[in-house]
Design a protein around this motif. Structure first.
Motif, PDB file in Angstrom:
ATOM      1  N   ARG A  92       0.868  -1.178   0.000  1.00  0.00           N
ATOM      2  CA  ARG A  92       0.000   0.000   0.000  1.00  0.00           C
ATOM      3  C   ARG A  92       0.898   1.218   0.000  1.00  0.00           C
ATOM      4  O   ARG A  92       1.924   1.230   0.667  1.00  0.00           O
ATOM      5  CB  ARG A  92      -0.891   0.001   1.239  1.00  0.00           C
ATOM      6  N   PRO A  93       0.489   2.224  -0.695  1.00  0.00           N
ATOM      7  CA  PRO A  93       1.337   3.417  -0.777  1.00  0.00           C
ATOM      8  C   PRO A  93       1.658   4.014   0.586  1.00  0.00           C
ATOM      9  O   PRO A  93       2.765   4.486   0.814  1.00  0.00           O
ATOM     10  CB  PRO A  93       0.512   4.389  -1.599  1.00  0.00           C
ATOM     11  N   ASN A  94       0.729   3.951   1.515  1.00  0.00           N
ATOM     12  CA  ASN A  94       0.972   4.590   2.809  1.00  0.00           C
ATOM     13  C   ASN A  94       1.566   3.650   3.855  1.00  0.00           C
ATOM     14  O   ASN A  94       2.007   4.106   4.893  1.00  0.00           O
ATOM     15  CB  ASN A  94      -0.329   5.214   3.341  1.00  0.00           C
ATOM     16  N   ASP A  95       1.580   2.340   3.611  1.00  0.00           N
ATOM     17  CA  ASP A  95       2.146   1.419   4.606  1.00  0.00           C
ATOM     18  C   ASP A  95       2.489   0.098   3.928  1.00  0.00           C
ATOM     19  O   ASP A  95       1.637  -0.749   3.728  1.00  0.00           O
ATOM     20  CB  ASP A  95       1.152   1.191   5.749  1.00  0.00           C
ATOM     21  N   ARG A  96       3.736  -0.074   3.607  1.00  0.00           N
ATOM     22  CA  ARG A  96       4.164  -1.295   2.924  1.00  0.00           C
ATOM     23  C   ARG A  96       4.261  -2.484   3.869  1.00  0.00           C
ATOM     24  O   ARG A  96       4.438  -3.606   3.434  1.00  0.00           O
ATOM     25  CB  ARG A  96       5.514  -1.062   2.250  1.00  0.00           C
ATOM     26  N   ARG A  97       4.148  -2.248   5.165  1.00  0.00           N
ATOM     27  CA  ARG A  97       4.269  -3.344   6.126  1.00  0.00           C
ATOM     28  C   ARG A  97       2.923  -3.944   6.506  1.00  0.00           C
ATOM     29  O   ARG A  97       2.872  -4.939   7.195  1.00  0.00           O
ATOM     30  CB  ARG A  97       4.949  -2.855   7.404  1.00  0.00           C
ATOM     31  N   GLU A  98       1.828  -3.365   6.065  1.00  0.00           N
ATOM     32  CA  GLU A  98       0.525  -3.838   6.477  1.00  0.00           C
ATOM     33  C   GLU A  98       0.282  -5.263   5.981  1.00  0.00           C
ATOM     34  O   GLU A  98       0.607  -5.613   4.859  1.00  0.00           O
ATOM     35  CB  GLU A  98      -0.585  -2.927   5.956  1.00  0.00           C
ATOM     36  N   VAL A  99      -0.331  -6.052   6.860  1.00  0.00           N
ATOM     37  CA  VAL A  99      -0.594  -7.443   6.561  1.00  0.00           C
ATOM     38  C   VAL A  99      -2.096  -7.647   6.452  1.00  0.00           C
ATOM     39  O   VAL A  99      -2.858  -7.190   7.308  1.00  0.00           O
ATOM     40  CB  VAL A  99      -0.017  -8.354   7.675  1.00  0.00           C
ATOM     41  N   GLY A 100      -2.503  -8.321   5.389  1.00  0.00           N
ATOM     42  CA  GLY A 100      -3.900  -8.679   5.218  1.00  0.00           C
ATOM     43  C   GLY A 100      -4.094 -10.141   5.566  1.00  0.00           C
ATOM     44  O   GLY A 100      -3.178 -10.955   5.432  1.00  0.00           O
ATOM     45  N   LEU A 101      -5.268 -10.477   6.031  1.00  0.00           N
ATOM     46  CA  LEU A 101      -5.578 -11.844   6.423  1.00  0.00           C
ATOM     47  C   LEU A 101      -6.505 -12.469   5.392  1.00  0.00           C
ATOM     48  O   LEU A 101      -7.469 -11.846   4.964  1.00  0.00           O
ATOM     49  CB  LEU A 101      -6.251 -11.861   7.798  1.00  0.00           C
ATOM     50  N   VAL A 102      -6.204 -13.693   4.985  1.00  0.00           N
ATOM     51  CA  VAL A 102      -7.034 -14.423   4.029  1.00  0.00           C
ATOM     52  C   VAL A 102      -7.169 -15.862   4.501  1.00  0.00           C
ATOM     53  O   VAL A 102      -6.290 -16.393   5.189  1.00  0.00           O
ATOM     54  CB  VAL A 102      -6.453 -14.384   2.594  1.00  0.00           C
ATOM     55  N   LEU A 103      -8.275 -16.477   4.124  1.00  0.00           N
ATOM     56  CA  LEU A 103      -8.460 -17.887   4.435  1.00  0.00           C
ATOM     57  C   LEU A 103      -7.682 -18.737   3.444  1.00  0.00           C
ATOM     58  O   LEU A 103      -7.567 -18.384   2.270  1.00  0.00           O
ATOM     59  CB  LEU A 103      -9.940 -18.280   4.349  1.00  0.00           C
ATOM     60  N   THR A 104      -7.197 -19.847   3.914  1.00  0.00           N
ATOM     61  CA  THR A 104      -6.595 -20.830   3.028  1.00  0.00           C
ATOM     62  C   THR A 104      -7.734 -21.666   2.434  1.00  0.00           C
ATOM     63  O   THR A 104      -8.902 -21.536   2.831  1.00  0.00           O
ATOM     64  CB  THR A 104      -5.656 -21.768   3.814  1.00  0.00           C
ATOM     65  N   HIS A 105      -7.382 -22.551   1.528  1.00  0.00           N
ATOM     66  CA  HIS A 105      -8.381 -23.467   0.975  1.00  0.00           C
ATOM     67  C   HIS A 105      -9.026 -24.273   2.101  1.00  0.00           C
ATOM     68  O   HIS A 105     -10.253 -24.423   2.154  1.00  0.00           O
ATOM     69  CB  HIS A 105      -7.729 -24.394  -0.061  1.00  0.00           C
ATOM     70  N   GLN A 106      -8.197 -24.757   3.017  1.00  0.00           N
ATOM     71  CA  GLN A 106      -8.717 -25.522   4.160  1.00  0.00           C
ATOM     72  C   GLN A 106      -9.609 -24.648   5.048  1.00  0.00           C
ATOM     73  O   GLN A 106     -10.606 -25.120   5.583  1.00  0.00           O
ATOM     74  CB  GLN A 106      -7.553 -26.089   4.983  1.00  0.00           C
ATOM     75  N   GLY A 107      -9.272 -23.389   5.185  1.00  0.00           N
ATOM     76  CA  GLY A 107     -10.093 -22.470   5.957  1.00  0.00           C
ATOM     77  C   GLY A 107     -11.475 -22.304   5.341  1.00  0.00           C
ATOM     78  O   GLY A 107     -12.497 -22.341   6.040  1.00  0.00           O
ATOM     79  N   HIS A 108     -11.512 -22.138   4.019  1.00  0.00           N
ATOM     80  CA  HIS A 108     -12.798 -22.044   3.318  1.00  0.00           C
ATOM     81  C   HIS A 108     -13.606 -23.325   3.500  1.00  0.00           C
ATOM     82  O   HIS A 108     -14.807 -23.279   3.757  1.00  0.00           O
ATOM     83  CB  HIS A 108     -12.590 -21.766   1.826  1.00  0.00           C
ATOM     84  N   GLU A 109     -12.927 -24.463   3.358  1.00  0.00           N
ATOM     85  CA  GLU A 109     -13.624 -25.749   3.517  1.00  0.00           C
ATOM     86  C   GLU A 109     -14.175 -25.909   4.933  1.00  0.00           C
ATOM     87  O   GLU A 109     -15.287 -26.418   5.111  1.00  0.00           O
ATOM     88  CB  GLU A 109     -12.694 -26.910   3.180  1.00  0.00           C
ATOM     89  N   SER A 110     -13.429 -25.473   5.928  1.00  0.00           N
ATOM     90  CA  SER A 110     -13.890 -25.588   7.320  1.00  0.00           C
ATOM     91  C   SER A 110     -15.114 -24.723   7.574  1.00  0.00           C
ATOM     92  O   SER A 110     -16.069 -25.154   8.223  1.00  0.00           O
ATOM     93  CB  SER A 110     -12.773 -25.193   8.295  1.00  0.00           C
TER      94      SER A 110
END
Length: 153
Positions: A92-110
């Motif tokens: 991101r232009p204002n913060d290159r260290r920011e972390v986004g959270l996403v589900l894995t395939h297993q997370g979606h399946e769960s």
């Protein structure tokens, strides 16, 4: 007059609704306890939030689940170790260290499997109810949801 105020009929109804809702919450919780992997209510809540808001950052997730940032970070550590969640660095232009959270395939399946278990459990209860009562339940729950989603309740 003895000074006693008449009971508010809505207050009485609120108690009755809370009692009835406890049965729904119990059914909801029992399906979560039977899940594999076994997830706490908070873990499942976090997964569901990340599912509808992929890329959500840790701060926002903490706000959504109502926990502190460090507790939410530990929660995400456990979900990541279980293979259900992944942290993804975002540029991101204002913060290159920011972390986004996403589900894995297993997370979606769960999450999908949990949803299916809950629907099957709900179906069993609904089959035992008279059809007119099912319709009233659905109408009432929809009205309740509309009010709470609008932030009025």
């Amino acid at each position: 007059m003895d000074g006693a105020e008449p009971e508010d009929p809505l207050a009485s109804m609120a108690h009755d609704v809370a009692k009835a809702a406890a049965a729904l919450v119990d059914l909801w919780d029992r399906t979560a306890r039977a899940a594999s992997p076994r997830l706490s209510g908070l873990q499942l809540c976090a997964l569901m939030i990340v599912r509808v808001s992929p890329g959500i950052n840790l701060t926002r997730l903490a706000e959504e689940v109502g926990a502190g940032a460090s507790a939410t970070s530990r929660l995400c550590d456990r979900l990541e170790a279980a293979g259900l969640l992944r942290r993804r660095r975002r540029r991101r232009p204002n913060d290159r260290r920011e972390v986004g959270l996403v589900l894995t395939h297993q997370g979606h399946e769960s999450v999908d499997a949990m949803h299916e278990r809950r629907c099957r459990a709900m179906l069993e209860v609904l089959r035992s109810m008279p059809s007119d009562r099912r319709l009233h339940l659905l109408e009432g729950l929809r009205a309740f949801s509309e009010v709470t989603e609008a932030g009025e309740g």
